[in-house]
Design a protein around this motif. Structure first.
Motif, PDB file in Angstrom:
ATOM      1  N   ALA A   1      30.204  30.451  41.383  1.00  0.00           N
ATOM      2  CA  ALA A   1      30.855  29.946  42.768  1.00  0.00           C
ATOM      3  C   ALA A   1      31.306  28.897  42.968  1.00  0.00           C
ATOM      4  O   ALA A   1      32.411  28.473  43.240  1.00  0.00           O
ATOM      5  CB  ALA A   1      30.055  30.784  43.909  1.00  0.00           C
ATOM      6  N   ARG A   2      30.501  27.797  42.641  1.00  0.00           N
ATOM      7  CA  ARG A   2      30.923  26.467  42.657  1.00  0.00           C
ATOM      8  C   ARG A   2      31.914  25.882  41.718  1.00  0.00           C
ATOM      9  O   ARG A   2      32.983  25.326  41.991  1.00  0.00           O
ATOM     10  CB  ARG A   2      29.538  25.559  42.474  1.00  0.00           C
ATOM     11  N   ILE A   3      32.042  26.523  40.466  1.00  0.00           N
ATOM     12  CA  ILE A   3      33.167  26.107  39.791  1.00  0.00           C
ATOM     13  C   ILE A   3      34.293  26.901  39.943  1.00  0.00           C
ATOM     14  O   ILE A   3      35.402  26.059  40.072  1.00  0.00           O
ATOM     15  CB  ILE A   3      32.659  26.499  38.302  1.00  0.00           C
ATOM     16  N   VAL A   4      34.399  28.020  40.616  1.00  0.00           N
ATOM     17  CA  VAL A   4      35.400  28.826  40.985  1.00  0.00           C
ATOM     18  C   VAL A   4      36.000  28.146  42.265  1.00  0.00           C
ATOM     19  O   VAL A   4      37.174  27.779  42.248  1.00  0.00           O
ATOM     20  CB  VAL A   4      35.108  30.054  41.274  1.00  0.00           C
ATOM     21  N   ALA A   5      35.136  27.484  43.122  1.00  0.00           N
ATOM     22  CA  ALA A   5      35.730  27.172  44.398  1.00  0.00           C
ATOM     23  C   ALA A   5      36.419  25.713  44.056  1.00  0.00           C
ATOM     24  O   ALA A   5      37.290  25.369  44.515  1.00  0.00           O
ATOM     25  CB  ALA A   5      34.575  26.822  45.280  1.00  0.00           C
ATOM     26  N   ILE A   6      35.837  24.771  43.122  1.00  0.00           N
ATOM     27  CA  ILE A   6      36.382  23.547  42.891  1.00  0.00           C
ATOM     28  C   ILE A   6      37.566  23.732  42.098  1.00  0.00           C
ATOM     29  O   ILE A   6      38.553  23.012  42.474  1.00  0.00           O
ATOM     30  CB  ILE A   6      35.239  22.806  41.931  1.00  0.00           C
ATOM     31  N   GLY A   7      37.622  24.659  41.214  1.00  0.00           N
ATOM     32  CA  GLY A   7      38.797  25.142  40.445  1.00  0.00           C
ATOM     33  C   GLY A   7      39.932  25.603  41.313  1.00  0.00           C
ATOM     34  O   GLY A   7      41.117  25.163  41.318  1.00  0.00           O
ATOM     35  N   ASP A   8      39.768  26.378  42.301  1.00  0.00           N
ATOM     36  CA  ASP A   8      40.549  26.874  43.470  1.00  0.00           C
ATOM     37  C   ASP A   8      41.250  25.616  44.025  1.00  0.00           C
ATOM     38  O   ASP A   8      42.499  25.571  44.210  1.00  0.00           O
ATOM     39  CB  ASP A   8      39.878  27.886  44.236  1.00  0.00           C
ATOM     40  N   ALA A   9      40.447  24.585  44.492  1.00  0.00           N
ATOM     41  CA  ALA A   9      41.027  23.599  45.043  1.00  0.00           C
ATOM     42  C   ALA A   9      41.679  22.772  44.186  1.00  0.00           C
ATOM     43  O   ALA A   9      42.881  22.136  44.516  1.00  0.00           O
ATOM     44  CB  ALA A   9      39.982  22.702  45.859  1.00  0.00           C
ATOM     45  N   LEU A  10      41.336  22.396  43.031  1.00  0.00           N
ATOM     46  CA  LEU A  10      42.086  21.461  42.258  1.00  0.00           C
ATOM     47  C   LEU A  10      43.260  22.061  41.743  1.00  0.00           C
ATOM     48  O   LEU A  10      44.390  21.434  41.614  1.00  0.00           O
ATOM     49  CB  LEU A  10      41.246  20.991  40.981  1.00  0.00           C
ATOM     50  N   LEU A  11      43.505  23.477  41.545  1.00  0.00           N
ATOM     51  CA  LEU A  11      44.682  24.273  41.040  1.00  0.00           C
ATOM     52  C   LEU A  11      45.688  24.552  42.331  1.00  0.00           C
ATOM     53  O   LEU A  11      46.639  25.271  42.089  1.00  0.00           O
ATOM     54  CB  LEU A  11      44.173  25.230  40.348  1.00  0.00           C
TER      55      LEU A  11
ATOM     56  N   VAL B   1      38.929  32.085  45.002  1.00  0.00           N
ATOM     57  CA  VAL B   1      37.743  32.279  45.662  1.00  0.00           C
ATOM     58  C   VAL B   1      37.628  33.790  45.995  1.00  0.00           C
ATOM     59  O   VAL B   1      36.739  34.507  45.784  1.00  0.00           O
ATOM     60  CB  VAL B   1      37.243  31.271  46.523  1.00  0.00           C
ATOM     61  N   ALA B   2      38.665  34.229  46.857  1.00  0.00           N
ATOM     62  CA  ALA B   2      38.664  35.514  47.400  1.00  0.00           C
ATOM     63  C   ALA B   2      38.685  36.664  46.461  1.00  0.00           C
ATOM     64  O   ALA B   2      38.099  37.592  46.215  1.00  0.00           O
ATOM     65  CB  ALA B   2      39.834  35.826  48.262  1.00  0.00           C
ATOM     66  N   ALA B   3      39.457  36.358  45.056  1.00  0.00           N
ATOM     67  CA  ALA B   3      39.616  37.298  44.157  1.00  0.00           C
ATOM     68  C   ALA B   3      38.273  37.430  43.436  1.00  0.00           C
ATOM     69  O   ALA B   3      37.754  38.606  43.090  1.00  0.00           O
ATOM     70  CB  ALA B   3      40.772  36.945  43.091  1.00  0.00           C
ATOM     71  N   VAL B   4      37.613  36.521  43.351  1.00  0.00           N
ATOM     72  CA  VAL B   4      36.258  36.541  42.579  1.00  0.00           C
ATOM     73  C   VAL B   4      35.241  37.144  43.625  1.00  0.00           C
ATOM     74  O   VAL B   4      34.574  38.009  43.053  1.00  0.00           O
ATOM     75  CB  VAL B   4      35.795  34.953  41.965  1.00  0.00           C
ATOM     76  N   ALA B   5      35.108  36.857  44.744  1.00  0.00           N
ATOM     77  CA  ALA B   5      34.487  37.666  45.781  1.00  0.00           C
ATOM     78  C   ALA B   5      34.824  39.040  45.628  1.00  0.00           C
ATOM     79  O   ALA B   5      33.595  39.736  45.883  1.00  0.00           O
ATOM     80  CB  ALA B   5      34.592  36.917  46.984  1.00  0.00           C
ATOM     81  N   LYS B   6      35.943  39.367  45.575  1.00  0.00           N
ATOM     82  CA  LYS B   6      36.271  40.867  45.619  1.00  0.00           C
ATOM     83  C   LYS B   6      35.696  41.621  44.464  1.00  0.00           C
ATOM     84  O   LYS B   6      35.208  42.769  44.684  1.00  0.00           O
ATOM     85  CB  LYS B   6      37.886  41.174  45.863  1.00  0.00           C
ATOM     86  N   ILE B   7      35.641  41.035  43.204  1.00  0.00           N
ATOM     87  CA  ILE B   7      35.195  41.914  42.093  1.00  0.00           C
ATOM     88  C   ILE B   7      33.709  41.655  42.135  1.00  0.00           C
ATOM     89  O   ILE B   7      33.119  42.533  41.625  1.00  0.00           O
ATOM     90  CB  ILE B   7      35.582  41.131  40.682  1.00  0.00           C
ATOM     91  N   GLY B   8      33.004  41.016  42.964  1.00  0.00           N
ATOM     92  CA  GLY B   8      31.649  40.747  43.239  1.00  0.00           C
ATOM     93  C   GLY B   8      30.727  40.404  42.008  1.00  0.00           C
ATOM     94  O   GLY B   8      31.157  40.031  41.078  1.00  0.00           O
ATOM     95  N   ARG B   9      29.406  40.362  42.357  1.00  0.00           N
ATOM     96  CA  ARG B   9      28.392  40.127  41.321  1.00  0.00           C
ATOM     97  C   ARG B   9      28.543  41.139  40.022  1.00  0.00           C
ATOM     98  O   ARG B   9      28.461  42.321  40.210  1.00  0.00           O
ATOM     99  CB  ARG B   9      26.944  40.386  41.701  1.00  0.00           C
ATOM    100  N   GLY B  10      28.584  40.722  38.867  1.00  0.00           N
ATOM    101  CA  GLY B  10      28.482  41.689  37.660  1.00  0.00           C
ATOM    102  C   GLY B  10      27.160  42.506  37.710  1.00  0.00           C
ATOM    103  O   GLY B  10      26.211  42.348  38.255  1.00  0.00           O
ATOM    104  N   ALA B  11      27.498  43.422  36.729  1.00  0.00           N
ATOM    105  CA  ALA B  11      26.095  44.270  36.349  1.00  0.00           C
ATOM    106  C   ALA B  11      24.940  43.295  35.756  1.00  0.00           C
ATOM    107  O   ALA B  11      25.237  42.248  35.572  1.00  0.00           O
ATOM    108  CB  ALA B  11      26.348  45.311  35.285  1.00  0.00           C
ATOM    109  N   ASP B  12      23.809  43.730  35.917  1.00  0.00           N
ATOM    110  CA  ASP B  12      22.550  43.074  35.500  1.00  0.00           C
ATOM    111  C   ASP B  12      22.852  42.542  34.076  1.00  0.00           C
ATOM    112  O   ASP B  12      23.330  43.494  33.213  1.00  0.00           O
ATOM    113  CB  ASP B  12      21.297  43.739  35.574  1.00  0.00           C
TER     114      ASP B  12
END
Length: 185
Positions: free
Chosen positions: A131-141, A148-159
């Motif tokens: 999540a931290r890498i995604v948030a930083i990338g979202d801001a920089l790009l 961030v919203a798209a990654v939150a929507k797909i949610g946590r992956g399988a175990d």
């Protein structure tokens, strides 16, 4: 079609050879040792030392920083896209999938963030981008929260179910192109 191969550390050499990769991004813990595959051009290997944490951290842990994500973006923009880009971390579940999303957007910024995140989920059930890498990338790009919203929507992956490398198409492809193990040519 350009693509990014995401692998856990134990599969790096195999995936580099199988996919004819020449360039690689390594996101590993500080002082974590591994051998760069001989097929990877040493001048086109980005080694980033950071832990897989989603907070600023204290003590010995190194949290993903803006400089790490800036390096991923710059490296991706220098990728010639003639061969797949290999991105790896220890397990291929968190840091490297996050970096793959950012690299894909760095080279193809006009694509839809939600569609990209859905492609990630289609090729990897267990990916849980950091999540931290995604948030930083979202801001920089300058994605304005869309990544961030798209990654939150797909949610946590399988175990975690073991080493499962995958291949992420950089740009949209037909659904049948995502079939198979995703890590082969």
């Amino acid at each position: 079609m350009s693509r990014i191969v995401v692998a856990p550390l134990p599969k790096v050499a195999e995936m580099a050879v199988r996919n004819r990769c020449r360039e690689m991004i390594s996101l590993v813990a500080p002082k974590q040792h591994f051998h760069r595959p001989a097929v990877i051009d040493p001048a086109r290997h980005l080694l980033l030392s950071l832990n897989d944490i989603a907070f600023a951290g204290t003590g010995a842990l190194v949290a993903p920083q803006e400089a790490h994500v800036e390096a991923v973006i710059a490296f991706a923009r220098g990728w010639d896209r003639m061969a797949p880009l290999l991105i790896h971390c220890m397990m291929g579940v968190s840091r490297s999938p996050a970096a793959a999303l950012i690299a894909a957007l760095a080279v193809a910024p006009d694509q839809d963030d939600a569609a990209l995140a859905q492609r990630l989920r289609a090729v990897s059930r267990q990916a849980t981008p950091n999540a931290r890498i995604v948030a930083i990338g979202d801001a920089l790009l300058q994605r304005q929260g869309r990544l961030v919203a798209a990654v939150a929507k797909i949610g946590r992956g399988a175990d975690y179910a073991g080493d499962q490398p995958f291949s992420l198409p950089v740009e949209p492809v037909a659904a049948d192109a995502l079939a198979g193990d995703g890590a082969g040519p």
